[in-house]
Scaffold this motif. Structure first.
Motif, PDB file in Angstrom:
ATOM      1  N   VAL A  51       1.028  -1.014  -0.077  1.00 42.74           N
ATOM      2  CA  VAL A  51       0.032  -0.242   0.132  1.00 42.74           C
ATOM      3  C   VAL A  51       1.101   0.672   0.138  1.00 42.74           C
ATOM      4  O   VAL A  51       1.518   1.243   0.393  1.00 42.74           O
ATOM      5  CB  VAL A  51      -1.117  -0.106   1.197  1.00 42.74           C
ATOM      6  CG1 VAL A  51      -1.790   0.604   1.305  1.00 42.74           C
ATOM      7  CG2 VAL A  51      -1.494  -0.907   1.230  1.00 42.74           C
ATOM      8  N   ASP A  53       0.064   4.763   0.717  1.00 40.72           N
ATOM      9  CA  ASP A  53      -0.904   5.608   1.005  1.00 40.72           C
ATOM     10  C   ASP A  53      -1.277   6.855   0.925  1.00 40.72           C
ATOM     11  O   ASP A  53      -2.411   7.611   0.424  1.00 40.72           O
ATOM     12  CB  ASP A  53      -0.915   5.566   3.003  1.00 40.72           C
ATOM     13  CG  ASP A  53      -1.768   3.867   3.616  1.00 40.72           C
ATOM     14  OD1 ASP A  53      -3.105   4.495   2.974  1.00 40.72           O
ATOM     15  OD2 ASP A  53      -0.958   4.054   4.542  1.00 40.72           O
ATOM     16  N   GLU A  55      -0.459   8.230  -2.229  1.00 37.15           N
ATOM     17  CA  GLU A  55      -0.984   8.345  -3.676  1.00 37.15           C
ATOM     18  C   GLU A  55      -2.147   7.559  -3.331  1.00 37.15           C
ATOM     19  O   GLU A  55      -2.421   7.219  -4.597  1.00 37.15           O
ATOM     20  CB  GLU A  55      -0.378   7.993  -4.008  1.00 37.15           C
ATOM     21  CG  GLU A  55       0.636   8.643  -4.631  1.00 37.15           C
ATOM     22  CD  GLU A  55       1.383   8.348  -6.242  1.00 37.15           C
ATOM     23  OE1 GLU A  55       1.225   8.824  -6.983  1.00 37.15           O
ATOM     24  OE2 GLU A  55       2.924   8.055  -5.743  1.00 37.15           O
ATOM     25  N   HIS A  56      -2.988   6.500  -2.238  1.00 38.66           N
ATOM     26  CA  HIS A  56      -4.037   6.220  -2.288  1.00 38.66           C
ATOM     27  C   HIS A  56      -3.616   4.593  -3.633  1.00 38.66           C
ATOM     28  O   HIS A  56      -4.753   4.453  -3.599  1.00 38.66           O
ATOM     29  CB  HIS A  56      -5.509   6.805  -2.782  1.00 38.66           C
ATOM     30  CG  HIS A  56      -5.528   7.749  -1.989  1.00 38.66           C
ATOM     31  ND1 HIS A  56      -5.648   7.320  -0.224  1.00 38.66           N
ATOM     32  CD2 HIS A  56      -5.114   8.971  -2.197  1.00 38.66           C
ATOM     33  CE1 HIS A  56      -5.540   8.933   0.065  1.00 38.66           C
ATOM     34  NE2 HIS A  56      -5.839   9.491  -0.730  1.00 38.66           N
ATOM     35  N   GLU A  57      -2.279   4.222  -3.421  1.00 37.30           N
ATOM     36  CA  GLU A  57      -2.226   3.238  -4.581  1.00 37.30           C
ATOM     37  C   GLU A  57      -2.605   1.476  -3.616  1.00 37.30           C
ATOM     38  O   GLU A  57      -1.882   1.586  -2.673  1.00 37.30           O
ATOM     39  CB  GLU A  57      -0.712   2.337  -4.799  1.00 37.30           C
ATOM     40  CG  GLU A  57      -1.056   4.077  -5.981  1.00 37.30           C
ATOM     41  CD  GLU A  57       0.758   4.237  -6.534  1.00 37.30           C
ATOM     42  OE1 GLU A  57       0.909   4.332  -8.116  1.00 37.30           O
ATOM     43  OE2 GLU A  57       1.348   4.025  -6.124  1.00 37.30           O
ATOM     44  N   ASP A 137      -7.248  -0.517  -5.402  1.00 35.34           N
ATOM     45  CA  ASP A 137      -6.441   0.250  -5.525  1.00 35.34           C
ATOM     46  C   ASP A 137      -7.754   2.320  -5.679  1.00 35.34           C
ATOM     47  O   ASP A 137      -8.567   1.798  -5.876  1.00 35.34           O
ATOM     48  CB  ASP A 137      -5.461   0.674  -6.515  1.00 35.34           C
ATOM     49  CG  ASP A 137      -5.015   1.829  -7.236  1.00 35.34           C
ATOM     50  OD1 ASP A 137      -3.729   1.854  -7.141  1.00 35.34           O
ATOM     51  OD2 ASP A 137      -5.354   2.587  -7.628  1.00 35.34           O
ATOM     52  N   ALA A 138      -7.374   3.216  -5.241  1.00 38.25           N
ATOM     53  CA  ALA A 138      -8.297   4.584  -5.213  1.00 38.25           C
ATOM     54  C   ALA A 138      -7.529   5.702  -5.563  1.00 38.25           C
ATOM     55  O   ALA A 138      -7.721   6.505  -5.169  1.00 38.25           O
ATOM     56  CB  ALA A 138      -8.952   4.651  -3.566  1.00 38.25           C
ATOM     57  N   SER A 139      -6.409   4.962  -6.293  1.00 38.26           N
ATOM     58  CA  SER A 139      -5.138   6.576  -6.823  1.00 38.26           C
ATOM     59  C   SER A 139      -5.805   7.319  -8.306  1.00 38.26           C
ATOM     60  O   SER A 139      -5.722   8.195  -8.447  1.00 38.26           O
ATOM     61  CB  SER A 139      -4.165   5.764  -7.446  1.00 38.26           C
ATOM     62  OG  SER A 139      -3.946   5.150  -8.371  1.00 38.26           O
ATOM     63  N   GLN A 141      -9.355   9.327  -9.381  1.00 34.40           N
ATOM     64  CA  GLN A 141     -10.368   9.355  -9.387  1.00 34.40           C
ATOM     65  C   GLN A 141     -10.554  10.649 -10.406  1.00 34.40           C
ATOM     66  O   GLN A 141     -11.224  11.085 -11.159  1.00 34.40           O
ATOM     67  CB  GLN A 141     -10.451  10.338  -7.616  1.00 34.40           C
ATOM     68  CG  GLN A 141     -11.566  11.662  -7.701  1.00 34.40           C
ATOM     69  CD  GLN A 141     -12.924  10.629  -7.624  1.00 34.40           C
ATOM     70  OE1 GLN A 141     -12.789   9.945  -6.952  1.00 34.40           O
ATOM     71  NE2 GLN A 141     -13.720  11.112  -8.724  1.00 34.40           N
ATOM     72  N   HIS A 167     -13.019   3.456  -9.614  1.00 35.41           N
ATOM     73  CA  HIS A 167     -11.125   3.838  -9.502  1.00 35.41           C
ATOM     74  C   HIS A 167     -10.526   2.346  -9.942  1.00 35.41           C
ATOM     75  O   HIS A 167      -9.216   2.301 -10.061  1.00 35.41           O
ATOM     76  CB  HIS A 167     -11.235   4.150  -7.781  1.00 35.41           C
ATOM     77  CG  HIS A 167     -11.006   5.606  -7.070  1.00 35.41           C
ATOM     78  ND1 HIS A 167     -12.116   5.496  -5.501  1.00 35.41           N
ATOM     79  CD2 HIS A 167     -11.242   6.264  -8.092  1.00 35.41           C
ATOM     80  CE1 HIS A 167     -12.267   6.358  -5.629  1.00 35.41           C
ATOM     81  NE2 HIS A 167     -12.138   7.204  -6.702  1.00 35.41           N
ATOM     82  N   ARG A 410     -16.637   8.332   1.864  1.00 39.63           N
ATOM     83  CA  ARG A 410     -15.635   8.077   2.321  1.00 39.63           C
ATOM     84  C   ARG A 410     -15.610   7.180   3.542  1.00 39.63           C
ATOM     85  O   ARG A 410     -16.630   6.822   4.257  1.00 39.63           O
ATOM     86  CB  ARG A 410     -14.603   9.274   3.186  1.00 39.63           C
ATOM     87  CG  ARG A 410     -15.971  10.150   3.931  1.00 39.63           C
ATOM     88  CD  ARG A 410     -15.736  11.358   4.655  1.00 39.63           C
ATOM     89  NE  ARG A 410     -16.205  12.129   5.223  1.00 39.63           N
ATOM     90  CZ  ARG A 410     -16.091  12.477   6.856  1.00 39.63           C
ATOM     91  NH1 ARG A 410     -16.254  11.415   7.266  1.00 39.63           N
ATOM     92  NH2 ARG A 410     -18.150  13.094   7.331  1.00 39.63           N
TER      93      ARG A 410
END
Ligand code: XUL
Length: 588
Positions: A51, A53, A55-57, A137-139, A141, A167, A410
């Motif tokens: 993870v 964090d 970059e939310h990768e 992954d939430a990078s 948006q 995402h 969120r």
């Protein structure tokens, strides 16, 4: 029978690689798995992933999967599996993840040396990038906003591809990959999904993407059955259409097609029969519905780390809040899917909080007190609050320890009182006992969300009773909790009841093995449902755990459903306001 043909099904999921071997008559004869964290500690993954964090990768090393493939086969060998009897191999992979092959990939795959491991053969030179983005992954948006806008909005994207932009979907991921690693993108010869990556190893050449799994990319036009060139151009850049089309390759439309024979590597190293067929590998969710002959209007709810709700339906009615995918085996059918990030984790948090305040003697993972809270409370914890005067209010909440997909908000916890008669929703005051009341509220909340989003599909299903599923099958860790099973029946219904599906460790791997049997043994025109339906032994695999539809109670829950929707909308609205204040969301 000693020489009965065998079939291998694999599941490359987030935390482990599972393998299951079944006979022609669908009996499980071997199972093995490799846990990435504990069996392959050298990669330093936690829960199978790395993870970043900042970059939310979230991503996984491809070399780890190569090593796991040899290890799981070695474990089957050590159990005494005679690989020479295996006539077909299929598999499943975590959906959406992508693997980036380099310029030497084809050549290296064709020349796999059985004296060396897959990792030794491929890790160093076969890939243009060492990692595969994971579904958590939430990078992306920014990329998702562009995908949604590109065809005129999330509604249109959902209509065309079965889903709005998410995402984790591969199209937005490829767009980000191209921008973040332009050189690696340029050096990429092929892009596989996790499923087709694993198939490629067994085939010894790049395998096509499968017709079910391709729908998790935001790139495939479901109705025309072709890549959507506008979306590919968005992912590839203005000059890149032809190049990305080539990288993605063609899609295999027949889920039971013979892609070719197993690569020599597996014949020489493990003793596979050289005639053993490799069939398309699909996504883990499409594969799960193949673990049983899931009939039209039956629902399958998987209560694992994440919650998923799956249905097989002939009705294509896409919506931005859920997913439609092609059925992995049967043309004309679709798979409807809801996929939540927050499944067992939220329930576990509540359980631990209850154990902490109530039972000093309870160990953290004991569900006794949590279940007592469920058993001792009334549906929706109907009560009269001081503020609500003479009105009956019900308690409802949202519990997202992780940012949620459905709806896209969120992380956080929200608690409300709702008065069905007046449709009034109030943030809670004095009436909640936290965390005790959270037990029922979280379970109801998770099931309410399933009912809210699936009800449209049920509209025309049953001849008698209100629209609801026929059977509800439950599976995964949470399905063993009989209180949860009961609440599923009470809220979702089920004219034939609620059934626990016990297919051992992995429904996805079993579904893949079923697909291998069907693809290899089917007669011309014989559907998956016909072949597997005739051989499936229902008694050994399912048990009825609840009657399902309860007249009166189902309707009572239905009356509170608008309150649940109102609560979600309020939370979404607040979340968007917050993002706007932080400057991460454009004004409407
Ligand atoms: C589905 C999804 C997850 C993964 C889990 O859209 O992202 O269910 O497939 O492996």
């Amino acid at each position: 029978m000693a020489d009965e043909s065998l079939y291998l099904g694999l599941d490359l999921s987030t935390q482990q690689l599972k393998a299951i071997v079944i006979s022609s008559t669908l009996k499980v004869v071997h199972e093995a798995n490799v846990h990435f964290d504990s069996d392959l500690p050298g990669y330093g993954v936690k829960n199978g992933v790395h993870v970043n964090d900042r970059e939310h990768e979230v991503f996984a090393p491809v070399a780890m999967w190569l090593e796991a493939t040899d290890l799981v086969l070695q474990r089957l060998h050590d159990q005494g599996l005679d690989f020479g009897r295996v006539q077909g191999v299929s598999g499943a992979g975590q959906q959406h993840g992508s693997v980036y092959w380099g310029q030497h990939a084809e050549q290296l795959l064709q020349a796999l040396d059985h004296g060396r491991t897959l990792k030794e053969n491929l890790a160093e030179n076969a890939f243009s990038h060492p990692n595969s983005p994971n579904w958590q992954d939430a990078s992306t948006q920014t990329e998702c906003d562009r995908f949604d806008e590109h065809l005129g909005g999330g509604d249109t994207l959902a209509r065309v591809t079965g889903s709005k932009a998410h995402h984790r979907f591969t199209g937005p991921q490829i767009l980000r990959f191209r921008k973040k690693y332009p050189e690696a993108y340029h050096a990429t010869s092929h892009i596989s999904l996790v499923s087709s990556f694993l198939a490629s190893l067994f085939l010894g050449k790049i395998a096509p993407i499968d017709i079910g799994d391709v729908c998790g990319m935001n790139l495939w036009d479901i109705k025309t059955g072709a890549w959507n060139e506008e979306l590919i151009t968005l992912a590839a850049g203005p000059e890149g259409l032809t190049d990305l089309r080539q990288k993605l390759g063609d899609v295999e439309e027949d889920g039971g097609a013979a892609l070719g024979n197993v690569a020599k590597y597996f014949v020489n190293r493990y003793g596979f029969d050289a005639r053993c067929t490799v069939l398309p590998f699909t996504g883990d969710n499409p594969s799960t519905i193949l673990a049983l002959p899931l009939r039209q209007d039956d629902a399958l709810v998987s209560l694992g780390t994440s919650t998923t709700f799956l249905m097989s339906t002939p009705k294509y009615s896409p919506d931005p809040s859920y997913h439609f995918m092609n059925h992995p085996t049967t043309a004309g059918l679709y798979m409807f899917m809801l996929c939540y990030k927050n499944g067992s984790r939220g329930r576990e948090d509540v359980r631990s909080a209850i154990n902490e305040v109530q039972g000093a003697a309870k160990t953290d993972d004991d569900w006794g007190l949590f279940d007592e809270c469920l058993a001792n409370s009334k549906p929706m914890q109907k009560h009269r609050t001081k503020t609500d005067g003479a009105e009956d209010a019900v308690k409802m909440g949202l519990y997202f320890p992780l940012p949620e997909i459905v709806p896209n908000v969120r992380e956080g916890v929200w608690r409300y009182n709702y008065v069905p008669q007046t449709s009034s929703l109030r943030s809670i005051g004095e009436s909640w006992r936290i965390p005790v009341d959270d037990a029922r509220a979280i379970v109801e909340s998770q099931i309410f969300s399933l009912r809210l989003r699936s009800q449209r599909l049920m509209a025309t299903t049953q001849g008698q009773g209100p629209p609801q599923p026929r059977r509800v099958y439950i599976t995964g860790g949470g399905s063993r909790n009989m209180m949860i099973a009961k609440m599923i029946g009470e809220i979702l219904g089920g004219t034939e009841g609620v059934y626990q599906l016990d297919v051992g460790g992995s429904g996805c791997a079993l579904g893949a093995a079923h697909k291998a049997v069907w693809g290899t043994e089917r007669k011309a025109g014989e559907t998956f449902e016909d072949l597997i339906g005739a051989r499936w032994n229902e008694k050994g695999a399912i048990s009825k755990v609840h009657e399902g539809y309860q007249a009166g109670l189902w309707e009572e829950y239905g009356a509170a459903l608008p309150g649940f929707e109102q609560m979600e909308n309020q939370v979404i609205h607040e979340d968007q306001e917050l993002q706007r204040l932080k400057g991460t969301l454009k004004p409407p």
